[in-house]
Motif scaffolding. Structure first.
Motif, mmCIF file in Angstrom:
data_model
loop_
_atom_site.group_PDB
_atom_site.id
_atom_site.type_symbol
_atom_site.label_atom_id
_atom_site.label_comp_id
_atom_site.label_asym_id
_atom_site.label_seq_id
_atom_site.Cartn_x
_atom_site.Cartn_y
_atom_site.Cartn_z
ATOM 1 N N GLU A 71 0.818 -1.214 0.000
ATOM 2 C CA GLU A 71 0.000 0.000 0.000
ATOM 3 C C GLU A 71 0.859 1.276 0.000
ATOM 4 O OE1 GLU A 71 -2.703 -0.368 3.270
ATOM 5 O OE2 GLU A 71 -3.775 -2.079 2.383
ATOM 6 N N THR A 72 1.626 1.488 1.047
ATOM 7 C CA THR A 72 2.381 2.736 1.175
ATOM 8 C C THR A 72 3.551 2.814 0.209
ATOM 9 O OG1 THR A 72 1.778 2.841 3.523
ATOM 10 C CG2 THR A 72 3.612 4.225 2.793
ATOM 11 N N LEU A 73 4.418 1.787 0.205
ATOM 12 C CA LEU A 73 5.612 1.830 -0.642
ATOM 13 C C LEU A 73 5.243 1.796 -2.117
ATOM 14 C CD1 LEU A 73 8.759 1.796 -0.540
ATOM 15 C CD2 LEU A 73 8.599 -0.673 -0.890
ATOM 16 N N ALA A 74 4.339 0.900 -2.502
ATOM 17 C CA ALA A 74 3.945 0.786 -3.911
ATOM 18 C C ALA A 74 3.343 2.082 -4.421
ATOM 19 C CB ALA A 74 2.960 -0.359 -4.080
ATOM 20 N N THR A 75 2.569 2.755 -3.575
ATOM 21 C CA THR A 75 1.968 4.033 -3.963
ATOM 22 C C THR A 75 3.032 5.104 -4.122
ATOM 23 O OG1 THR A 75 -0.097 3.486 -2.821
ATOM 24 C CG2 THR A 75 0.311 5.807 -3.300
ATOM 25 N N ALA A 76 3.965 5.185 -3.169
ATOM 26 C CA ALA A 76 5.015 6.202 -3.225
ATOM 27 C C ALA A 76 5.915 6.006 -4.436
ATOM 28 C CB ALA A 76 5.837 6.164 -1.940
ATOM 29 N N TRP A 77 6.166 4.748 -4.790
ATOM 30 C CA TRP A 77 7.035 4.458 -5.928
ATOM 31 C C TRP A 77 6.287 4.420 -7.255
ATOM 32 C CZ3 TRP A 77 10.956 0.082 -4.236
ATOM 33 C CH2 TRP A 77 11.806 0.615 -3.250
ATOM 34 N N LYS A 78 4.976 4.582 -7.224
ATOM 35 C CA LYS A 78 4.150 4.616 -8.441
ATOM 36 C C LYS A 78 4.399 3.392 -9.324
ATOM 37 C CE LYS A 78 4.076 9.681 -8.433
ATOM 38 N NZ LYS A 78 4.409 10.929 -9.165
ATOM 39 N N VAL A 79 4.414 2.219 -8.690
ATOM 40 C CA VAL A 79 4.657 1.001 -9.464
ATOM 41 C C VAL A 79 3.467 0.708 -10.366
ATOM 42 C CG1 VAL A 79 6.156 0.081 -7.662
ATOM 43 C CG2 VAL A 79 3.742 -0.537 -7.682
ATOM 44 N N GLN A 80 3.729 0.062 -11.476
ATOM 45 C CA GLN A 80 2.696 -0.214 -12.463
ATOM 46 C C GLN A 80 1.922 -1.488 -12.173
ATOM 47 O OE1 GLN A 80 5.250 -0.270 -15.861
ATOM 48 N NE2 GLN A 80 5.282 1.949 -16.108
ATOM 49 N N ALA A 81 2.527 -2.391 -11.387
ATOM 50 C CA ALA A 81 1.863 -3.653 -11.030
ATOM 51 C C ALA A 81 2.580 -4.267 -9.841
ATOM 52 C CB ALA A 81 1.861 -4.622 -12.213
ATOM 53 N N ILE A 82 1.849 -5.082 -9.077
ATOM 54 C CA ILE A 82 2.405 -5.788 -7.933
ATOM 55 C C ILE A 82 2.219 -7.283 -8.142
ATOM 56 C CG2 ILE A 82 2.292 -6.139 -5.431
ATOM 57 C CD1 ILE A 82 1.117 -3.353 -5.177
ATOM 58 N N HIS A 83 3.285 -8.060 -7.921
ATOM 59 C CA HIS A 83 3.225 -9.502 -8.087
ATOM 60 C C HIS A 83 3.721 -10.179 -6.808
ATOM 61 C CE1 HIS A 83 2.607 -8.852 -12.395
ATOM 62 N NE2 HIS A 83 3.609 -7.994 -12.351
ATOM 63 N N ASP A 84 3.099 -11.284 -6.464
ATOM 64 C CA ASP A 84 3.477 -12.034 -5.270
ATOM 65 C C ASP A 84 4.583 -13.031 -5.591
ATOM 66 O OD1 ASP A 84 1.556 -10.739 -3.709
ATOM 67 O OD2 ASP A 84 0.007 -12.200 -4.245
ATOM 68 N N ALA A 85 5.405 -13.302 -4.588
ATOM 69 C CA ALA A 85 6.479 -14.287 -4.722
ATOM 70 C C ALA A 85 6.639 -15.011 -3.390
ATOM 71 C CB ALA A 85 7.788 -13.612 -5.125
ATOM 72 N N THR A 86 7.380 -16.102 -3.429
ATOM 73 C CA THR A 86 7.703 -16.846 -2.213
ATOM 74 C C THR A 86 9.025 -16.334 -1.647
ATOM 75 O OG1 THR A 86 6.598 -18.818 -3.083
ATOM 76 C CG2 THR A 86 8.127 -19.141 -1.257
ATOM 77 N N VAL A 87 9.111 -16.224 -0.338
ATOM 78 C CA VAL A 87 10.345 -15.758 0.292
ATOM 79 C C VAL A 87 11.459 -16.780 0.032
ATOM 80 C CG1 VAL A 87 11.479 -15.168 2.464
ATOM 81 C CG2 VAL A 87 9.091 -14.518 2.087
ATOM 82 N N PRO A 88 12.568 -16.377 -0.568
ATOM 83 C CA PRO A 88 13.687 -17.303 -0.762
ATOM 84 C C PRO A 88 14.187 -17.851 0.568
ATOM 85 C CG PRO A 88 13.965 -15.346 -2.131
ATOM 86 C CD PRO A 88 12.815 -15.067 -1.203
ATOM 87 N N SER A 89 14.678 -19.067 0.556
ATOM 88 C CA SER A 89 15.093 -19.730 1.792
ATOM 89 C C SER A 89 16.234 -19.011 2.498
ATOM 90 C CB SER A 89 15.501 -21.177 1.486
ATOM 91 O OG SER A 89 16.565 -21.204 0.541
ATOM 92 N N ASP A 90 17.054 -18.277 1.745
ATOM 93 C CA ASP A 90 18.207 -17.603 2.346
ATOM 94 C C ASP A 90 17.878 -16.206 2.867
ATOM 95 O OD1 ASP A 90 20.978 -17.823 3.034
ATOM 96 O OD2 ASP A 90 21.455 -16.393 1.447
ATOM 97 N N SER A 91 16.647 -15.736 2.641
ATOM 98 C CA SER A 91 16.297 -14.367 3.026
ATOM 99 C C SER A 91 16.392 -14.103 4.528
ATOM 100 C CB SER A 91 14.897 -14.020 2.508
ATOM 101 O OG SER A 91 14.903 -13.922 1.095
ATOM 102 N N PRO A 92 15.876 -14.989 5.400
ATOM 103 C CA PRO A 92 16.009 -14.721 6.839
ATOM 104 C C PRO A 92 17.465 -14.551 7.274
ATOM 105 C CG PRO A 92 14.361 -16.417 6.465
ATOM 106 C CD PRO A 92 15.030 -16.175 5.143
ATOM 107 N N ARG A 93 18.366 -15.346 6.718
ATOM 108 C CA ARG A 93 19.782 -15.190 7.069
ATOM 109 C C ARG A 93 20.340 -13.888 6.530
ATOM 110 N NH1 ARG A 93 24.881 -16.472 4.959
ATOM 111 N NH2 ARG A 93 23.952 -17.125 2.989
#
Length: 288
Positions: free
Chosen positions: A192-214
């Motif tokens: 909501e906030t970031l996508a609006t501020a950055w005026k993105v043209q579309a939002i897509h969902d993804a799965t969190v990569p396994s290495d992201s928490p590290r």
């Protein structure tokens, strides 16, 4: 690619998939060498992208394979992007691989395109974040219940504490799509906030990569990456940079270093990206 969850679904039927270069504990060296030899036989060249935070033994495995095969057709490209941003870059190179660029240009385009990927995360704590500079005040605030931080790791490092009347980190000034991987942090701030501020043209969902928490130092996160989605724009961006020939291995390249042999160009040979390539107004995409 060094992790299967960094291979995003293709955006069209023409985008090829990526091969997995497995970790040492998952595959014997002899089998890994055989797989790489088969890839070279099938495709001619291999561009292996891997994260800068990869385990040392996995990186040594990649260099060992190239050394054993004595091949100058393997490019080992280390990328300093968060996991989701790296996954975006991998898909962009997969898109470019079907164009009329030489392997050297595609491989060296990784450094160029990484500057156009705005990769970050919304975190509940930065106490264990060591990839982005964190002030002592932010560390202290991390211990306050309910605190959230918007962290941008690339193309520049930025960190802001999320709150009322607080502006999000400055984003791209060209049209992008936003890829969002919802972790264990329940928040709609990115969508909501970031996508609006950055005026993105579309939002897509993804799965969190396994290495992201590290990588981010916490599993309570929402990872995001704003990127150029259109192949025509990527093609024009790469095409706009002067091509050179490596004086060492004769591969074609863009930028100041060969992605296959790592030989640098002389300073006088370096070329900068022409201005105005992506700045055609919000929502506009230059033609191929």
């Amino acid at each position: 690619m060094t992790s299967a969850d960094l291979v995003l679904p293709p955006t069209d039927q023409q985008t090829p998939t990526a091969a997995l270069l497995q970790a040492p504990e998952a595959q014997a060296l002899e089998l890994a060498i055989g797989d790489m030899h088969l890839l070279l036989e099938q495709h001619g060249y291999v561009i292996a992208l891997y994260p800068s935070g990869i385990r040392p033994e996995h990186e040594r495995r990649l260099h060992s394979i190239r050394s054993v095969l004595e091949s100058d057709r393997i490019a080992l490209v280390k990328v300093d992007l968060p996991p989701l941003g790296l996954a975006v870059l991998v898909r962009q190179l997969r898109q470019l691989s079907i164009c009329d660029f030489s392997p050297g240009v595609v491989a060296s385009a990784a450094r160029l395109l990484s500057h156009y990927i705005y990769a970050g995360a919304l975190l509940n704590s930065v106490a264990r974040l060591d990839r982005v500079p964190v002030s002592l005040k932010s560390h202290a605030t991390s211990w306050v219940p309910g605190s959230q931080f918007a962290v941008l790791a690339g193309p520049e490092s930025r960190l802001v504490k999320v709150g009322p009347n607080v502006e999000p980190p400055a984003g791209p000034d060209f049209g992008t799509h936003l890829l969002v991987a919802q972790g264990n942090l329940q928040s709609d701030w990115v969508q909501e906030t970031l996508a609006t501020a950055w005026k993105v043209q579309a939002i897509h969902d993804a799965t969190v990569p396994s290495d992201s928490p590290r990588w981010w130092g916490t599993g309570k996160l929402v990872e995001f990456a704003a990127h150029l989605p259109d192949l025509s724009v990527l093609y024009q961006l790469v095409s706009s940079v002067r091509r050179e020939k490596c004086h060492w291995c004769a591969m074609e390249l863009i930028g100041d270093r060969c992605a296959f042999c790592s030989a640098p160009l002389a300073a006088s040979e370096n070329r900068a990206l022409p201005t105005g390539v992506l700045h055609h107004g919000a929502g506009e995409s230059p033609g191929p």
